[in-house]
Structures are given as structure tokens and as C-alpha cells.
Design an enzyme around this catalytic site. Structure first.
Site, PDB file in Angstrom:
ATOM      1  N   SER A  49       0.803  -1.226   0.000  1.00  0.00           N
ATOM      2  CA  SER A  49       0.000   0.000   0.000  1.00  0.00           C
ATOM      3  C   SER A  49       0.833   1.272   0.000  1.00  0.00           C
ATOM      4  O   SER A  49       0.332   2.334  -0.373  1.00  0.00           O
ATOM      5  CB  SER A  49      -0.940   0.016   1.209  1.00  0.00           C
ATOM      6  OG  SER A  49      -0.214  -0.118   2.418  1.00  0.00           O
ATOM      7  N   ASP A 358      -4.002   7.557   8.055  1.00  0.00           N
ATOM      8  CA  ASP A 358      -5.139   6.727   8.477  1.00  0.00           C
ATOM      9  C   ASP A 358      -4.769   5.652   9.491  1.00  0.00           C
ATOM     10  O   ASP A 358      -5.500   4.688   9.672  1.00  0.00           O
ATOM     11  CB  ASP A 358      -5.767   6.063   7.247  1.00  0.00           C
ATOM     12  CG  ASP A 358      -4.768   5.180   6.497  1.00  0.00           C
ATOM     13  OD1 ASP A 358      -3.608   5.076   6.938  1.00  0.00           O
ATOM     14  OD2 ASP A 358      -5.158   4.592   5.468  1.00  0.00           O
ATOM     15  N   HIS A 361      -0.818   4.553   6.899  1.00  0.00           N
ATOM     16  CA  HIS A 361      -0.146   5.198   5.774  1.00  0.00           C
ATOM     17  C   HIS A 361       0.157   6.662   6.070  1.00  0.00           C
ATOM     18  O   HIS A 361      -0.429   7.255   6.975  1.00  0.00           O
ATOM     19  CB  HIS A 361      -1.024   5.077   4.522  1.00  0.00           C
ATOM     20  CG  HIS A 361      -1.516   3.684   4.290  1.00  0.00           C
ATOM     21  ND1 HIS A 361      -2.785   3.276   4.635  1.00  0.00           N
ATOM     22  CD2 HIS A 361      -0.892   2.594   3.764  1.00  0.00           C
ATOM     23  CE1 HIS A 361      -2.933   1.992   4.334  1.00  0.00           C
ATOM     24  NE2 HIS A 361      -1.793   1.556   3.815  1.00  0.00           N
TER      25      HIS A 361
END
Length: 398
Positions: A49, A358, A361
Site C-alpha cells: 500500500s 489513516d 499510511h
């Protein structure tokens, strides 16, 4: 002294002297002229991610708003309010943002492709995505996708037509920059299985063996330039601090969990050793180890020095000490009695002053801060600026 010299206007003695000086320059610094006109025509990215520009969203549904709110003004497949480090790498090399390999909607792969998906690991997990949250698109799958992409690109270019223009030229595969940012999820996976720190450390060599095999595979496909990020300080992520049992004695003065950061540092140390070995095994490769750990830890632990207010508290979240709830992640909604939906996990007023987006990240502002420093080469081994990261060979340092 530049690498372009107008020697045709000089007298023969002066020309001989100038050529001698150029020879000395090349012998003392052979990379100086090699990289003077370094142009990267394409980027192929592998990762999780931290560098996913829409792979997971294409396969399993779009990352919800407010993801993307700062730069893209709407969800853009990224788990951040805006751009990721890979986006800044693309900008820094003069290329468009990378289209995810898994996204068939309006994708243009003429300048490369992104095989990363959020939740990816180096080695396949023995659980489903529903069980653990880890993507089934592990690094070995990403490499299979890349090989297929390479082979089918040749076939489609031979047929011609509009689709041929949307694929990289064959020579781009040997001149491209191959970026890797993966490993973080492999470390937390062990803790989710209730492994001890020592047990997690014990399987790191296997992770790096598998990563090395993929790098060798890309090399066999013609790849020569590799830009490989180490893993960040996972012990400073709100997700980790909230998810796992951490005692007060395990927390450093900045609020980060020491054991988890030690595991990340262990991974990074062995990664550096693995890349040193690969340089010997792959003599034509230019392999750059990029220390994002040091930069991320510096930013988190000295956030106020760099204009940030939030360090280990999420910008987009819901409740608790870290503004993080794994059952109500960024953008999560609840259904009211009358059937309407309400967002319960909202973003903060100003993401630009937060490091963490979040819980897992980074914000665009933090990503940009890190990129601006790695691009200069001072956090790389060997010291290599991004714009000098194509072609050539290097022995590196161990």
C-alpha cells in the site's frame, strides 16, 4: 567540468590536453558522465500500500473518500489524502503517474506499470484476505504479472494499432527503473499469528531470499536499474500501537513501540546485506538501497521541527488515543435507522500538518517530505540521486 566539450575549435595541443583531463575525470568518477544525460523512459513498481496507485481498488473496490481529497479531490486508488512517494518518483523522472496493472479503465502503460497492491507481502500468506486483510497479490504473483506483461507487450506491439501505443517500447524494459517497496506487512503478519519478536526475526532471511529471487527474475527479463526502499518504523504506526499488546517499558520517548522498530531495523540490515550480494551476482545491475526508515523515524520523532503537528495520531480515523479504530477505518460509514449513511471516520481539518494519514499510511505532505530527501541520494547506498539511477554498474558498499 561538463561531459559535453566543444573540442573541434581547439588547437591540437589544447585538444590533447583536454582529452587527457577528460580521461582523468572518467577514471576518477566513471559515473559522472554516464549519468549526465540519464533518462528514465519507464518505471515498473512492485510493492504494497505504500506504493499502490490503485491495484487493490481495481480488484476489490475503491478506497473510499476522503482518500485522495488533498490532491486528486476524489478517491484515486491510493490510501492517502494525495500522492505517494512513487508518484513523486514519477514526477521527479518526468513521467506520468503509474497506472495499476490490474486497472483496465483508461490505463496507459507506455511509461511503465504498477504491480503493487495494498496489503501485499513478500511471501504468500496462509490466510484469505477476509481473514487477515493481506492481499493475495503477493510479490511472487506481481512478478508473474510483470513477466506476462512483458511477453504480451511484444505480441501486441507486433500487431500494431491503438493498443500498441499504450505499451512500453521493448528497449524501455532494459532502460526502466524498477522500484520495490515491500516487506512491512510480512513483519506484522507474524505478530498477528502471536509470534514473538525473535520468531518474526527468524523468518526474515527467508523473506529476503524470496525478494532476491524476484529481483534476479526481473534482471533476467532485462531489468538493470533497481531502486529498493527499506521498510519504515512500523512501531510508530497508530495501527500497530492500537492493535498489539505493548507495555509501557516497550515504548520509546516518542511513543513508538521499540520491539516492532527493532524488527524493522533487523529486516533492513539483512536487506542491505542481500543487496550487496546481489550486486556481485548481477554485475550489470545498478542496485540502490534507499533508507526511508531513517527519514520516516526522524520525521515522526521530530515532527514539530519540520512544521508538522501530528506524528503518531492519525489524521483520518475515529476515536481512541491514536484516532484509530480498526473496525472503523478512514472513510467508514454506518447505516442509520432511516437508511441513510453517515461517515464516522473523517479526516482532520488540515492533513498537511499530520504525518500519519489513516493509522497505517502517510499523508501526502509526509510522503513529499521523505521523497525530497531520498531523491538527493544522501540516504542511499551507494549515494545515488534519483535522476542518476538508470544504467551502469556499481559495486556499492556493504
Amino acid at each position: 567540468m561538463g561531459c559535453k566539450m566543444a573540442i573541434h575549435k581547439l588547437s591540437p595541443p589544447a585538444t590533447a590536453l583536454l582529452l587527457m583531463s577528460l580521461l582523468v575525470l572518467l577514471l576518477s568518477n566513471p559515473a559522472s558522465c554516464l549519468h549526465a544525460h540519464c533518462q528514465i523512459p519507464a518505471i515498473f513498481n512492485f510493492g504494497d500500500s505504500n506504493s499502490d496507485t490503485g491495484g487493490l481498488s481495481a480488484a476489490f473496490g475503491q478506497a473510499p473518500y476522503p482518500n485522495g481529497e488533498t490532491f486528486f479531490r476524489s478517491p484515486a486508488g491510493r490510501f492517502s489524502d494525495g500522492r505517494l512517494i512513487i508518484d513523486f518518483i514519477a514526477e521527479g523522472t518526468g513521467l506520468p503517474y503509474l497506472s495499476p496493472y490490474l486497472d483496465s479503465m483508461s490505463s496507459n502503460f507506455s511509461h511503465g506499470a504498477n504491480f503493487a497492491t495494498a496489503g501485499s507481502t513478500i511471501r504468500p500468506q496462509n490466510t484469505t484476505m477476509a481473514q487477515s486483510g493481506y492481499s493475495p497479490i503477493s510479490l511472487d504473483v506481481q512478478f508473474v504479472q510483470f513477466k506476462d506483461f512483458h511477453a504480451r507487450s511484444k505480441q501486441i506491439r507486433q500487431r500494431g494499432g491503438i493498443f500498441a501505443t499504450l505499451l512500453p517500447k521493448e528497449e524501455y524494459f532494459s532502460h526502466a527503473l524498477y522500484t520495490f517497496d515491500i516487506g512491512q506487512n510480512d513483519l506484522t503478519a507474524g505478530y498477528k499469528l502471536n509470534m514473538s519478536t525473535e520468531q518474526v526475526k527468524a523468518y526474515v532471511p527467508d523473506l529476503l531470499d524470496q525478494l532476491s529471487r524476484v529481483i534476479k527474475g526481473v534482471y533476467d527479463e532485462g531489468g538493470r536499474s533497481f531502486w529498493i526502499h527499506n521498510t519504515g518504523p512500523v512501531g510508530c504506526l497508530p495501527y500497530v500501537l492500537d492493535r498489539f499488546l505493548i507495555t509501557a517499558a516497550q515504548v520509546d520517548p516518542y511513543g513508538c513501540a521499540t520491539p516492532y522498530n527493532e524488527v524493522a531495523q533487523h529486516f533492513n540490515s539483512l536487506l542491505k546485506e542481500s543487496l550487496a550480494k546481489l550486486r556481485k551476482d548481477l554485475p550489470l545491475a545498478h542496485i540502490t538501497y534507499v533508507d526511508v526508515y531513517s527519514l520516516k523515524y526522524t520525521l515522526i520523532t521530530h515532527a514539530s521541527n519540520y512544521g508538522f503537528e501530528g506524528a503518531i495520531r492519525a489524521c483520518c480515523g475515529h476515536g481512541g488515543k491514536y484516532n484509530y479504530n480498526r473496525f472503523a477505518k478512514c472513510g467508514a460509514k454506518i447505516n442509520s435507522i432511516n437508511g441513510t449513511q453517515t461517515v464516522v471516520s473523517r479526516s482532520c481539518k488540515d492533513p498537511a500538518v499530520y504525518v500519519n494519514w489513516d493509522g497505517t499510511h502517510f499523508t501526502e505532505a509526509a510522503n513529499k517530505w521523505v521523497f525530497n530527501r531520498v531523491a538527493g541520494g544522501s540516504f542511499s547506498d551507494p549515494p545515488t540521486r534519483l535522476i542518476e539511477s538508470c544504467g551502469g554498474t556499481t559495486s556499492g558498499s556493504s
